[in-house]
Write a protein that holds these residues in place. Structure first.
Motif, PDB file in Angstrom:
ATOM      1  N   GLY A 130      -1.745  -0.028  -4.830  1.00 39.39           N
ATOM      2  CA  GLY A 130      -0.344   0.050  -4.418  1.00 39.39           C
ATOM      3  C   GLY A 130       0.598  -0.431  -5.506  1.00 39.39           C
ATOM      4  O   GLY A 130       1.624   0.199  -5.799  1.00 39.39           O
TER       5      GLY A 130
ATOM      6  N   GLY B 278       0.799  -1.226   0.000  1.00 43.79           N
ATOM      7  CA  GLY B 278       0.000   0.000   0.000  1.00 43.79           C
ATOM      8  C   GLY B 278       0.827   1.269   0.000  1.00 43.79           C
ATOM      9  O   GLY B 278       0.319   2.331  -0.380  1.00 43.79           O
ATOM     10  N   THR B 279       2.096   1.183   0.404  1.00 45.45           N
ATOM     11  CA  THR B 279       2.944   2.380   0.382  1.00 45.45           C
ATOM     12  C   THR B 279       3.126   2.907  -1.040  1.00 45.45           C
ATOM     13  O   THR B 279       3.439   4.089  -1.233  1.00 45.45           O
TER      14      THR B 279
ATOM     15  N   MET C  55       0.855   3.543  -3.037  1.00 43.53           N
ATOM     16  CA  MET C  55      -0.218   4.479  -3.350  1.00 43.53           C
ATOM     17  C   MET C  55       0.236   5.930  -3.236  1.00 43.53           C
ATOM     18  O   MET C  55      -0.327   6.812  -3.889  1.00 43.53           O
TER      19      MET C  55
END
Length: 784
Positions: free
Chosen positions: A271, A38-39, A41
């Motif tokens: 992500g 998710g980082t 994103m």
């Protein structure tokens, strides 16, 4: 039972029990993976250029880029001023035009500003050529002076229908911008400055309605619509899923588990997009909504089976393991086929659809993994309350009655379904393609409303021609200019054309000016040297920023002709392009032949190119899905048979759309792949239960169909409702392509449900009863 199915069942049961045993490790691992991916994103950015809709290999894009490399780029902002009075030639309006023209040069990246106030009007005083702004000190002009400026403006071919209407009631100011393309904030920065300027001029000069349109406004609208959809569609979809899941499951634990699965899946999909530096568009941004919609299906199937098993009195751990066992294969197959369908979007000629396909495929793969790992782990931790029942639920009773109805009337249903499908297919040729980029947005977007206002007065769809001369400096040749003038006159006879811009009009005016403004000399000069001198003298007199670099190339071996079209359909544009090409071939020498180009040309042919490419992509997807079904069901017959109820809904959808709507844009080409991957789900679940009944329980064809209806009918119906609502949410998008894709997918899902409930069982009854009768006949023959 077949050893293959037995092996899959044993594997899924062992896997589920291991997941339950190490549930906290599984939950923490799922959270860690999701956070890690998710980082990415944080790296996501919105694209702000319509060129992202075209691949680097697109020939129309290459031609357009070549034109803009030769002349000034056409990225622009058009201010349209519509005063309350019936004329723009008043002191107040002309002063507003003058002020706006002066201030527009300060818009970031502006390299040229054109209006009636700074139009370089030419006249002659004896042997001198006078070049000056048409309107100076507008506040102090007399009525007679304003009237004379109006007459000049509406009689000037380069102004009328381009920067002023024939009646003089509305005027426009065109700002040309050249972006360094070093930052995605360049377009929004220029647009914001233009909006602030509009607001300031509106307050200083009341009574004037100012609209903003143009290519830069179009580009900015793509990112604005993406952000609007991100702020509305995704939260709305979460709310819909929350409500639907609760209504279906009546379980807090189940609802929380489903929401976590779909949330994690969406984060993983977006992500990954961030790590691959995918630029978001309204199309690719819709991947979040699609993932949320499709990710529910796997979890719902498992949870409905779990609820049923718990009601039958099974223990929690055993029920979870059995629910996964019953659904492991169909959930896996449907996930793979859905991924294949979306990956087929990579055959599209439009990169945003590649991105939609790849992001969604990633999210669906993540949803499959989380449904088989995170979901069982969560359900083993969270408390579940289910009332035990000893009688069949009303839903199973209803599904049994439906099965009995189909079995009793299967021949009529088969014939009726075939007739309906043929009827819809017969309507497909009625469908027409139409892509008007102004109408990609609905009225919630300022660009759409402002462009609609502008289209009432001016053209919005330019067609560009770079017309080569025989040699450097050849644009001054009388033959070249005469042929150019013939083409301009032909274009002005076309009903689609609102305005034509060519240097031939400038040359005629200069020839008249240099002969004492004698109207009889308003024609192309007969001498090359004279034409070249006129052109040089005129260019030397032009102020900075208003030169002819946007019309003539550096060595004067080609000029640019721009035909601006009214509001036209794709088919009308194609006709226009074909007719102009035919006119050139018949009337121009070989060296002057030119190919049309522009954003309008690009959008005109993107549908054809997309359809051609996606036919290949859909065929590949169909073959791949058919192979997957054959392998998964361990039956060539059933695998191929399954493609009939999967392919027919698409044909019915196109036919229904042709009747209901009639027109489609280039997004229609992608609907087949998107829908195919989705509607396969129902067929897979129904056939998997049917095959399980035949192999595991050894029951008859009729009873196997009843078994399939009872055990998966409700889940199919529930998933269909969720999918329809999910794609209905997509139809609330402010972007037309998403709306069309959502509506067409809804139609295909509805048709798929009807065919899977009525046509597929009837087909199985015909095929398998014939097979059973043949096997019985062979057995009797062997005994005798």
């Amino acid at each position: 039972m077949d050893r293959y199915f037995d092996a899959v069942d044993r594997f899924s049961e062992k896997l589920t029990r291991a997941i339950i045993r190490y549930r906290w490790v599984v939950i923490l691992a799922a959270v860690a993976v999701t956070i890690g991916i998710g980082t990415g994103m944080s790296r996501l950015e919105f694209a702000s250029n319509y060129r992202v809709f075209f691949s680097d290999e697109n020939p129309e894009l290459s031609a357009f880029e070549n034109l803009q490399a030769t002349y000034t780029k056409n990225d622009n902002i058009l201010f349209v001023l519509e005063p309350e009075e019936d004329t723009a030639f008043t002191n107040n309006t002309l002063a507003a035009v003058e002020a706006l023209t002066a201030e527009a040069w300060k818009i970031p990246f502006a390299i040229r500003v054109d209006s009636i106030s700074n139009f370089q009007y030419t006249s002659a005083i004896e042997d001198d050529l006078i070049v000056e702004d048409l309107i100076i000190d507008a506040k102090n002009l007399t009525q007679e002076e304003m009237q004379s400026r109006k007459v000049i403006s509406v009689d000037e071919p380069l102004l009328v229908n381009q920067l002023v209407t024939p009646t003089g009631a509305v005027t426009a100011i065109n700002v040309v911008l050249q972006y360094p393309d070093q930052s995605l904030t360049e377009v929004p920065e220029a647009v914001e400055a233009a909006r602030q300027l509009r607001d300031r001029i509106s307050s200083e000069f009341p009574g004037i309605d100012i609209s903003l349109t143009g290519v830069s406004m179009l580009n900015n609208s793509f990112s604005e619509v993406g952000m609007i959809d991100a702020g509305t569609l995704t939260p709305l979809m979460f709310l819909v899923i929350l409500v639907m899941t609760w209504l279906i499951l009546r379980s807090l634990a189940g609802t929380v588990s489903v929401l976590l699965v779909i949330l994690f899946s969406s984060i993983v999909g977006m992500g990954i997009a961030g790590f691959f530096a995918i630029k978001l568009t309204p199309i690719s941004m819709s991947a979040t909504t699609v993932i949320l919609t499709l990710a529910v299906a796997d979890s719902i199937h498992i949870l409905i089976s779990l609820r049923s098993l718990l009601r039958d009195g099974m223990s929690k751990v055993d029920a979870i393991a059995e629910a996964v066992r019953l659904n492991f294969m169909p959930v896996t197959i449907t996930s793979i086929t859905t991924v294949v369908g979306f990956l087929a979007l990579n055959f599209s000629d439009s990169p945003p659809f590649w991105h939609l396909g790849n992001i969604t495929a990633t999210g669906i793969a993540a949803a499959w993994l989380f449904s088989l790992t995170l979901l069982p782990a969560l359900m083993s931790v969270l408390p579940i309350k289910v009332k035990k029942v000893h009688e069949r639920e009303w839903s199973q009773v209803a599904m049994t009655r439906l099965a009995d109805f189909v079995i009793a009337h299967y021949r009529r249903l088969l014939v009726g379904a075939c007739l309906i499908v043929v009827g819809f297919m017969a309507c497909i040729p009625l469908m027409t393609f139409n892509d008007q980029w102004v109408e990609y947005f609905d009225e919630r977007v300022a660009f759409r409303t402002d462009s609609d206002k502008a289209l009432k007065h001016f053209g919005m769809y330019p067609i560009e021609y770079s017309v080569p001369a025989l040699n450097p400096g050849g644009v001054s040749e009388p033959e070249y200019l005469e042929n150019l003038e013939k083409f301009v006159q032909y274009l002005r006879t076309r009903p689609e054309v609102k305005h034509v811009y060519s240097i031939s009009d400038i040359m005629k005016r200069l020839n008249k000016n240099m002969h004492g403004d004698d109207q009889s000399f308003y024609h192309i000069p007969k001498n090359r040297e004279l034409s070249a001198q006129y052109l040089l003298l005129y260019e030397l007199s032009l102020p900075y920023g208003l030169d002819l670099n946007d019309r003539i190339n550096v060595d004067k071996s080609a000029t640019r002709v721009t035909a601006t079209l009214r509001k036209v359909t794709t088919s009308e544009t194609k006709t226009f392009l074909a007719d102009t090409q035919a006119w050139m071939a018949e009337n121009w020498p070989e060296y002057m032949q030119s190919q049309p180009t522009s954003a309008q040309v690009m959008f005109t042919y993107i549908t054809d190119r997309n359809v051609d490419n996606m036919i290949s992509g859909t065929l590949v997807a169909i073959i791949a899905i058919a192979l997957i079904m054959v392998i998964a069901l361990r039956s060539i017959r059933l695998g191929l048979l399954s493609m009939i109820p999967n392919g027919l809904p698409l044909l019915m959808t196109f036919g229904a759309w042709a009747v209901l709507i009639g027109e489609v844009g280039f997004s229609v080409a992608t609907v087949a792949s998107v829908s195919l991957g989705i509607i396969v789900d129902d067929t897979v679940h129904f056939l998997s239960k049917y095959v399980r009944a035949r192999n595991e329980h050894g029951i008859s064809v009729d009873d196997s169909i009843r078994y399939a209806f009872r055990n998966v009918g409700v889940a199919i119906l529930v998933n269909t409702i969720i999918l329809i609502i999910g794609f209905f949410v997509l139809t609330t998008s402010a972007f037309k392509m998403n709306v069309d894709m959502g509506l067409m997918t809804i139609l295909s899902i509805l048709f798929a449900l009807l065919l899977d409930f009525l046509f597929l069982p009837a087909l199985l009854l015909v095929m398998d009863k014939k097979k059973v009768d043949t096997e019985r006949a062979q057995a009797v023959a062997e005994r005798t």
